[in-house]
Design a protein around this motif. Sequence first.
Motif: not given
Lengths: 131, 153
Positions: B143-147
């Motif tokens: 899972t990539r956190q997207v700011r």
Amino acid sequence: MTERNIEIRRREDPSTLGEKWCYRPDVDIVEDGEAITVHADMPGVAPEGVTVEFENGVLLIRGRADVPGPETSDFIVQEYGYGDFEREVRIHHPVDGDRISAAMEHGVLVVRLPKRGAARTRRIEVRAPGG
Amino acid sequence: MLFLGTHQSLAPMLRLRSEVDRLFNRLFEEFPAFRPTSWPGARSFPPLNMWEDGGHLYLRAELPGVPPDELELAVAGEELTVAGKRDDPTAGETRGVLRRERVVGSFRRHVHLPVAVKAEGVRAEMHDGILTVMLPKREAARTRQVRVKAKTT
């Protein structure tokens, strides 16, 4: 090695049973000429977390679960719960209370209850003639 | 002695059974007095929990009485296999059996993993009869956190 001998206590306060919600461990109980042995599954319970009490023919085993639960309540698969164990087992045979012993290994509690007067019991083998 | 195992073709049935088990488990958590005590055939062994975070998949199984060095654990593709044997204390001719509730004997359970994992990074440990497996997810599954930045004008 997680095996450790566990001190057997006399039950102090019988009213404490059933006060708290607990899991009931699965048990196997076997007997031979000398003793009755109780095997109880208590996964996640460390040897330090076990208490064993015996009074008036009733064995009380308790285990405090030591494994921290996962930091989520959102399981992909959930087949068991986390919690303490408690169970009462009535032993229908006179037991030598001073010689009860217990040990915990890999999450299984084994309690050995020597039968009273077992020294007099002797197994006599009957053989077929010519065997 | 009871032998437990799962088979590929039984997978849909087992999934259904897993759902049914889950319902019953929830019921028995509410009403522990009604929990069946002698019901080995109705459960998969070992019972397990699985959860995840952004980078890992975690699996924990109840395996009381199985020494860590006798446990077989394998990860191949998206399948994890856990196998071993539990000694039967009721075995032996000289013993009388007063109660038999525990699931004993050989077991082998295949678990389908919901995401691709890096087999070489899998770590496992056992404490007091509980197996914990930590499986790092493959890059694509992470899972990539997207700011999200607020745009100020």
